[in-house]
Design a protein around this motif. Structure first.
Motif, mmCIF file in Angstrom:
data_model
loop_
_atom_site.group_PDB
_atom_site.id
_atom_site.type_symbol
_atom_site.label_atom_id
_atom_site.label_comp_id
_atom_site.label_asym_id
_atom_site.label_seq_id
_atom_site.Cartn_x
_atom_site.Cartn_y
_atom_site.Cartn_z
ATOM 1 N N ARG A 35 49.726 29.415 -38.357
ATOM 2 C CA ARG A 35 50.539 28.343 -38.933
ATOM 3 C C ARG A 35 49.751 27.053 -39.159
ATOM 4 O O ARG A 35 50.110 26.242 -40.006
ATOM 5 C CB ARG A 35 51.728 28.077 -38.014
ATOM 6 N N GLU A 36 48.698 26.854 -38.403
ATOM 7 C CA GLU A 36 47.906 25.624 -38.557
ATOM 8 C C GLU A 36 46.463 25.894 -38.168
ATOM 9 O O GLU A 36 46.139 26.909 -37.544
ATOM 10 C CB GLU A 36 48.480 24.504 -37.690
ATOM 11 N N GLY A 37 45.606 24.986 -38.558
ATOM 12 C CA GLY A 37 44.191 25.096 -38.229
ATOM 13 C C GLY A 37 43.443 23.919 -38.831
ATOM 14 O O GLY A 37 43.867 23.350 -39.846
ATOM 15 N N ILE A 38 42.349 23.546 -38.203
ATOM 16 C CA ILE A 38 41.538 22.423 -38.684
ATOM 17 C C ILE A 38 40.382 22.978 -39.505
ATOM 18 O O ILE A 38 39.581 23.776 -39.028
ATOM 19 C CB ILE A 38 41.018 21.573 -37.515
ATOM 20 N N TYR A 39 40.304 22.525 -40.761
ATOM 21 C CA TYR A 39 39.301 22.977 -41.726
ATOM 22 C C TYR A 39 38.119 22.015 -41.694
ATOM 23 O O TYR A 39 38.276 20.825 -41.943
ATOM 24 C CB TYR A 39 39.951 22.998 -43.105
ATOM 25 N N VAL A 40 36.946 22.523 -41.385
ATOM 26 C CA VAL A 40 35.715 21.734 -41.458
ATOM 27 C C VAL A 40 35.108 21.962 -42.836
ATOM 28 O O VAL A 40 34.807 23.105 -43.212
ATOM 29 C CB VAL A 40 34.707 22.153 -40.368
ATOM 30 N N CYS A 41 34.947 20.890 -43.614
ATOM 31 C CA CYS A 41 34.399 21.015 -44.959
ATOM 32 C C CYS A 41 32.945 20.555 -44.968
ATOM 33 O O CYS A 41 32.650 19.404 -44.638
ATOM 34 C CB CYS A 41 35.201 20.208 -45.971
ATOM 35 N N THR A 42 32.041 21.455 -45.327
ATOM 36 C CA THR A 42 30.620 21.148 -45.397
ATOM 37 C C THR A 42 30.184 21.072 -46.857
ATOM 38 O O THR A 42 30.904 21.482 -47.766
ATOM 39 C CB THR A 42 29.787 22.194 -44.649
ATOM 40 N N GLU A 43 28.996 20.562 -47.079
ATOM 41 C CA GLU A 43 28.529 20.316 -48.440
ATOM 42 C C GLU A 43 28.156 21.599 -49.174
ATOM 43 O O GLU A 43 28.435 21.749 -50.355
ATOM 44 C CB GLU A 43 27.319 19.373 -48.405
ATOM 45 N N GLY A 44 27.525 22.541 -48.470
ATOM 46 C CA GLY A 44 27.066 23.738 -49.141
ATOM 47 C C GLY A 44 25.924 23.417 -50.113
ATOM 48 O O GLY A 44 25.464 22.284 -50.196
ATOM 49 N N LEU A 100 29.959 28.113 -60.499
ATOM 50 C CA LEU A 100 29.764 26.760 -59.973
ATOM 51 C C LEU A 100 29.692 26.774 -58.449
ATOM 52 O O LEU A 100 30.622 27.229 -57.788
ATOM 53 C CB LEU A 100 30.915 25.847 -60.400
ATOM 54 N N PRO A 101 28.598 26.247 -57.869
ATOM 55 C CA PRO A 101 28.550 26.118 -56.410
ATOM 56 C C PRO A 101 29.469 24.991 -55.956
ATOM 57 O O PRO A 101 29.837 24.112 -56.755
ATOM 58 C CB PRO A 101 27.074 25.783 -56.144
ATOM 59 N N PRO A 102 29.848 24.969 -54.677
ATOM 60 C CA PRO A 102 30.851 24.006 -54.205
ATOM 61 C C PRO A 102 30.498 22.545 -54.477
ATOM 62 O O PRO A 102 31.382 21.754 -54.818
ATOM 63 C CB PRO A 102 30.911 24.281 -52.699
ATOM 64 N N VAL A 133 45.879 25.738 -43.174
ATOM 65 C CA VAL A 133 45.235 24.585 -42.540
ATOM 66 C C VAL A 133 46.114 23.347 -42.652
ATOM 67 O O VAL A 133 46.829 23.149 -43.639
ATOM 68 C CB VAL A 133 43.840 24.327 -43.143
ATOM 69 N N ASP A 134 46.086 22.522 -41.613
ATOM 70 C CA ASP A 134 46.911 21.314 -41.610
ATOM 71 C C ASP A 134 46.105 20.027 -41.467
ATOM 72 O O ASP A 134 46.638 18.935 -41.662
ATOM 73 C CB ASP A 134 47.969 21.383 -40.506
ATOM 74 N N GLN A 135 44.814 20.139 -41.123
ATOM 75 C CA GLN A 135 43.949 18.966 -41.005
ATOM 76 C C GLN A 135 42.549 19.347 -41.467
ATOM 77 O O GLN A 135 42.214 20.534 -41.549
ATOM 78 C CB GLN A 135 43.883 18.466 -39.552
ATOM 79 N N PHE A 136 41.730 18.336 -41.765
ATOM 80 C CA PHE A 136 40.344 18.633 -42.097
ATOM 81 C C PHE A 136 39.394 17.660 -41.404
ATOM 82 O O PHE A 136 39.778 16.552 -41.012
ATOM 83 C CB PHE A 136 40.097 18.624 -43.619
ATOM 84 N N LEU A 137 38.151 18.101 -41.257
ATOM 85 C CA LEU A 137 37.029 17.258 -40.857
ATOM 86 C C LEU A 137 36.034 17.293 -42.016
ATOM 87 O O LEU A 137 35.610 18.365 -42.449
ATOM 88 C CB LEU A 137 36.363 17.791 -39.582
ATOM 89 N N ASP A 138 35.677 16.124 -42.524
ATOM 90 C CA ASP A 138 34.873 16.045 -43.748
ATOM 91 C C ASP A 138 33.401 15.827 -43.420
ATOM 92 O O ASP A 138 33.014 14.771 -42.917
ATOM 93 C CB ASP A 138 35.402 14.901 -44.615
ATOM 94 N N PHE A 139 32.571 16.821 -43.748
ATOM 95 C CA PHE A 139 31.129 16.702 -43.602
ATOM 96 C C PHE A 139 30.429 16.863 -44.949
ATOM 97 O O PHE A 139 29.268 17.264 -44.995
ATOM 98 C CB PHE A 139 30.608 17.730 -42.592
ATOM 99 N N THR A 140 31.136 16.540 -46.040
ATOM 100 C CA THR A 140 30.486 16.537 -47.344
ATOM 101 C C THR A 140 29.644 15.276 -47.472
ATOM 102 O O THR A 140 29.824 14.311 -46.718
ATOM 103 C CB THR A 140 31.518 16.614 -48.485
ATOM 104 N N LYS A 141 28.744 15.263 -48.451
ATOM 105 C CA LYS A 141 27.757 14.182 -48.513
ATOM 106 C C LYS A 141 27.657 13.476 -49.863
ATOM 107 O O LYS A 141 27.331 12.289 -49.889
ATOM 108 C CB LYS A 141 26.365 14.736 -48.152
ATOM 109 N N GLN A 142 27.873 14.167 -50.966
ATOM 110 C CA GLN A 142 27.563 13.560 -52.260
ATOM 111 C C GLN A 142 28.608 13.857 -53.322
ATOM 112 O O GLN A 142 28.287 14.083 -54.475
ATOM 113 C CB GLN A 142 26.181 14.054 -52.735
#
Length: 268
Positions: free
Chosen positions: A152-161, A57-59, A100-109
């Motif tokens: 200990r921490e990092g910001i996760y950027v989530c993309t659609e793929g 399954l792709p993301p 990771v402790d935070q995220f930036l959401d760049f998903t689309k659908q």
């Protein structure tokens, strides 16, 4: 009844780290989800392969709602997820681990909530701290004890793929403060929060992101680095299980209670 679950991401497909494993197919209102349930040092643990058997399954096509709903139906309260990520931060190198402790959401659908109106109502879930501080602290303490290179921490950027990012996108994400980039943490962690579960992600850096590393990125590179470090990741997960307190009060579960109270008021 398993109260702790591991969600295995890229390279982590095998529940063989558990004993007496049985496969369960859970029928949820969002579809079917396959979960393995086994034991580790006397406690039941659920294991869910996020990408399915053989990374089928792709993301963007993962049924995140069915997966989290299935874990909730089984009684899970704490979730530790793994993820393969690219690094935007020169201090986070391939082979490193990031809590990771935070995220930036760049998903689309993607369907990102259990609450879409109607009988379920509409819920605006607090995501000030999307990843459980308690779980992150346990993972950090164990990871440090066993000698991992662990951030200990990092910001996760989530993309659609499923494509990788362009060099221009990576430059933008760096300007926004992103540390690592992946394709699966959202909506998984959001749904876990709505379900009242404590959720944390252990991200393994498998490569430098596009335009940062010297070479073009390939999926085989990701798998090679993951394979070389998966034993370290498994050790971190399994040793941490003993120290996860499923009875501890946590803001993650408190948010679930707030959601239930809000729904009851709306029904009334």
């Amino acid at each position: 009844m398993p109260r702790i679950a591991v969600i295995g991401g890229t390279g982590v497909y095998d529940p063989g780290i558990l004993d007496n494993v049985t496969e369960k197919t859970v029928d949820t209102r969002f579809g079917l989800a396959r979960v393995a349930v086994g034991s580790y040092r006397g406690q039941e643990v659920a294991f869910l392969a996020r990408h399915g058997a053989g990374h089928s399954l792709p993301p963007h096509l993962i049924n995140y709602r069915a997966n989290i709903e299935a874990l909730r139906a089984l009684g899970v309260q704490r979730v530790v997820a793994t993820a393969a990520v690219g690094s935007l931060n020169p201090l986070m190198r391939p082979g490193d681990f990031v809590l990771v402790d935070q995220f930036l959401d760049f998903t689309k659908q993607r369907s990102a909530t259990f609450y879409e109106g109607g009988e379920e109502g509409v819920v605006h879930c607090d995501m000030t701290h999307p990843y459980c501080p308690h779980l992150r602290e346990v993972l950090y303490r164990i990871g440090t004890d066993i000698g991992l290179k662990l951030h200990r921490e990092g910001i996760y950027v989530c993309t659609e793929g499923p494509r990788f990012e362009t060099a221009a996108e990576i430059r933008m994400f760096r300007m926004l403060g992103g540390d690592v980039v992946g394709m699966t943490s959202v909506p998984e962690c959001v749904l876990a929060r709505e379900a009242g579960m404590c959720y944390a992600t252990v991200a393994m850096v498998t490569n430098m992101a596009a335009g940062i590393g010297a070479d073009r990125l390939t999926h085989s590179e990701v798998l090679e680095v993951m394979a070389a470090n998966v034993s370290k990741l498994s050790r971190l997960l399994m040793e941490s299980l003993e120290f996860i307190d499923v009875t501890a009060e946590c803001e993650c579960g408190g948010i679930r209670q707030e959601i239930e109270r809000l729904r009851e008021r709306k029904k009334g």
